[in-house]
Enzyme design. Structure first.
Site, PDB file in Angstrom:
ATOM      1  N   TYR A  16       1.098  -1.603   1.434  1.00  0.00           N
ATOM      2  CA  TYR A  16       2.367  -2.297   1.641  1.00  0.00           C
ATOM      3  C   TYR A  16       3.310  -1.952   0.499  1.00  0.00           C
ATOM      4  O   TYR A  16       2.908  -1.944  -0.660  1.00  0.00           O
ATOM      5  CB  TYR A  16       2.130  -3.814   1.666  1.00  0.00           C
ATOM      6  CG  TYR A  16       3.383  -4.648   1.871  1.00  0.00           C
ATOM      7  CD1 TYR A  16       4.081  -4.610   3.076  1.00  0.00           C
ATOM      8  CD2 TYR A  16       3.853  -5.486   0.861  1.00  0.00           C
ATOM      9  CE1 TYR A  16       5.223  -5.400   3.267  1.00  0.00           C
ATOM     10  CE2 TYR A  16       4.991  -6.268   1.052  1.00  0.00           C
ATOM     11  CZ  TYR A  16       5.667  -6.220   2.256  1.00  0.00           C
ATOM     12  OH  TYR A  16       6.787  -7.001   2.438  1.00  0.00           O
ATOM     13  N   ASP A  19       3.027   2.911  -6.328  1.00  0.00           N
ATOM     14  CA  ASP A  19       3.526   1.544  -6.209  1.00  0.00           C
ATOM     15  C   ASP A  19       2.585   0.609  -6.966  1.00  0.00           C
ATOM     16  O   ASP A  19       1.510   0.258  -6.474  1.00  0.00           O
ATOM     17  CB  ASP A  19       3.619   1.162  -4.730  1.00  0.00           C
ATOM     18  CG  ASP A  19       4.173  -0.253  -4.540  1.00  0.00           C
ATOM     19  OD1 ASP A  19       4.275  -0.999  -5.541  1.00  0.00           O
ATOM     20  OD2 ASP A  19       4.490  -0.596  -3.387  1.00  0.00           O
ATOM     21  N   LYS A  33       6.245  -8.179  -9.561  1.00  0.00           N
ATOM     22  CA  LYS A  33       5.278  -9.247  -9.827  1.00  0.00           C
ATOM     23  C   LYS A  33       5.105  -9.574 -11.315  1.00  0.00           C
ATOM     24  O   LYS A  33       5.930 -10.288 -11.863  1.00  0.00           O
ATOM     25  CB  LYS A  33       3.969  -8.942  -9.097  1.00  0.00           C
ATOM     26  CG  LYS A  33       4.218  -8.912  -7.569  1.00  0.00           C
ATOM     27  CD  LYS A  33       3.001  -8.929  -6.676  1.00  0.00           C
ATOM     28  CE  LYS A  33       3.415  -9.164  -5.234  1.00  0.00           C
ATOM     29  NZ  LYS A  33       3.249  -8.049  -4.329  1.00  0.00           N
TER      30      LYS A  33
END
Ligand SMILES: *Cc1c(COP(=O)(O)O)cnc(C)c1O
Length: 436
Positions: A146, A241, A274
């Site tokens: 994702y 990522d 995050k």
């Protein structure tokens, strides 16, 4: 699984009348596991309390950011001070430079960085930059990874390599995903074939180095090595990522772990989010100067944001990064996380339940399977009904794990040995109930 109507039910009813599904991000709605989502009233350290006053040991940590636990004093102080100085200016601030320096200091593949407000924005912008810098259109992503909800990334594989992806969301025209090729994670041969067919048109390969959006699946070292080689050979960019893994699995991110096993390994672009915001809306992407200088205002690739580099968010991120950069932080976090997965494995074994687990730093995953999956189809072999039983059994016992079997878990520095022991004991009870 059933409980009396309480304040969570009341709030959920109110929410559902006003917000689609009652939530502002789908996984929060408990659709996969059933039941009423808990409305969180407050959190402190390793614990959260719901609207009905029930306490939980928190293994979601806001899906990764809360690596220090909730309400760490140094972070709170930094945020409160920053708020007094103003929420947002739409002009540059010193703290953005401090944060850029702090991040780059730990991630040597990045010479320059751009701050944004969400992982989605960072991933989407990194892909635009990769396309702009290479002058190519096609991108390769992997099934089960994702990278946020940008249009061109909401794709599933077409039938075979000759057909590109199909949109997985309504509202995404096929034309938007026709340049996205979706391959199986950890499949070296398929990646080679894709480059043989389309190599000269590929702008980038984007991947999660440890795929936390299929619970916890590591890119194998040969797979990562080959991805790097193929990108270099064909003039494509390797985009790692690390929105989830960055500053979560190690101070230098997952890429620092691969660099230990693959001499000279570096991605071209890195996507972060995050943990770097410590729970505030903050994300980033970065890479070598020559590529990053293609961004506006220096170059032709446009990217912007009203709240980018927000002063309160940067204060929160900076205070968080300064805490986790202290010596011994990751060793202690990794040990605590391993104590959890080992404890859970022991409890499962005692109850005769299929179980396997893996972890890195403060990120972990477990599967109700005899061995660790290597890709998304293997992850989906997990018995969903059993997972749901485990989820609700734990929740009823005051342990809050992700409400979906394809999500990673997170341990923070605030989790104590007692919290781990209580979690293992709770899981032991649920595992034993499986066989009844
Ligand atoms: C969470 C996540 C994103 C998206 O970040 P948001 O802040 O939710 O937009 C992108 N990539 C990975 C690997 C993630 O875990």
């Amino acid at each position: 699984m059933t409980h009396n109507t309480d304040r969570n039910d009341t709030l959920f009813d109110r929410a559902k009348a006003l917000i689609p599904g009652g939530v502002n991000s789908p996984v929060r709605a408990f659709r996969a596991v059933g039941g009423t989502p808990r409305f969180i009233a407050r959190a402190h350290g390793a614990y959260m309390w719901d609207a009905a006053g029930r306490q939980y040991i928190d293994y979601i940590g806001s899906w990764g950011p809360m690596i220090l636990g909730h309400g760490h004093p140094a972070v709170l102080e930094a945020v409160q001070k920053a708020a007094l100085d103003g929420f947002s200016f739409g002009a540059p601030t010193e703290r953005e430079v401090d944060l850029a320096e702090e991040i780059i200091r730990h991630v040597p593949s990045m010479e320059m960085i751009r701050l944004v407000s969400s992982g989605t924005e960072a991933g989407m912008s990194a892909i635009r930059l990769a396309r702009g810098a290479t002058g190519r259109a096609k991108i390769i992503k992997f099934n089960g990874c994702y990278h946020g909800h940008a249009d061109s990334l909401l794709v599933k594989a077409g039938s075979g390599l000759a057909t590109f992806g199909h949109a997985t969301s309504a509202g995404v025209p096929e034309v938007v995903v026709q340049d996205t090729l979706v391959l199986e994670y950890n499949d070296v041969a398929q990646l080679e074939e894709a480059f043989a067919l389309y190599g000269r048109d590929v702008a980038c390969v984007i991947m999660e180095p440890i795929a936390g959006n299929m619970n916890f699946v590591r890119a194998s070292v040969p797979f990562m090595r080959r991805a790097r080689e193929l990108c270099t050979q064909h003039g494509a960019l390797l985009v790692i990522d690390e929105v989830m893994t960055g500053f979560r699995v190690a101070l230098g991110g997952a890429q620092s772990l691969y660099a230990r096993q693959i001499p000279g390994f570096q991605p071209d672009l890195t996507v972060l989010g995050k943990v770097i915001g410590g729970g505030m809306p903050l994300a980033a992407f970065g890479g070598p100067r020559a590529i990053m200088e293609r961004l506006a205002p220096l170059g032709p690739v446009y990217q912007a944001g009203t709240l980018s580099g927000n002063p309160v968010a940067t204060a929160c991120g900076l205070a968080t990064l300064r805490e986790i950069a202290k010596p011994g932080f990751y060793e202690a976090l990794a040990k605590r996380t391993q104590d959890l997965t080992n404890g859970l494995a022991g409890a499962a074994k005692a109850a005769g339940v299929d179980f396997c687990a893996d972890s890195q730093g403060g990120m972990f995953g477990f599967f109700l399977l005899p061995q660790l999956p290597q890709n998304y189809p293997e992850v989906l072999k997990t018995d969903g009904a059993r997972f749901n039983q485990l989820f609700h059994g734990l929740l009823d016992r005051g342990v809050y794990i992700a409400p979906a079997l394809y999500e990673a878990g997170f341990v923070s520095a605030a989790h104590s040995a007692e919290d781990i022991a209580a979690t293992v004991a709770a899981a032991g009870e649920v595992f034993k109930a499986f066989s009844k």
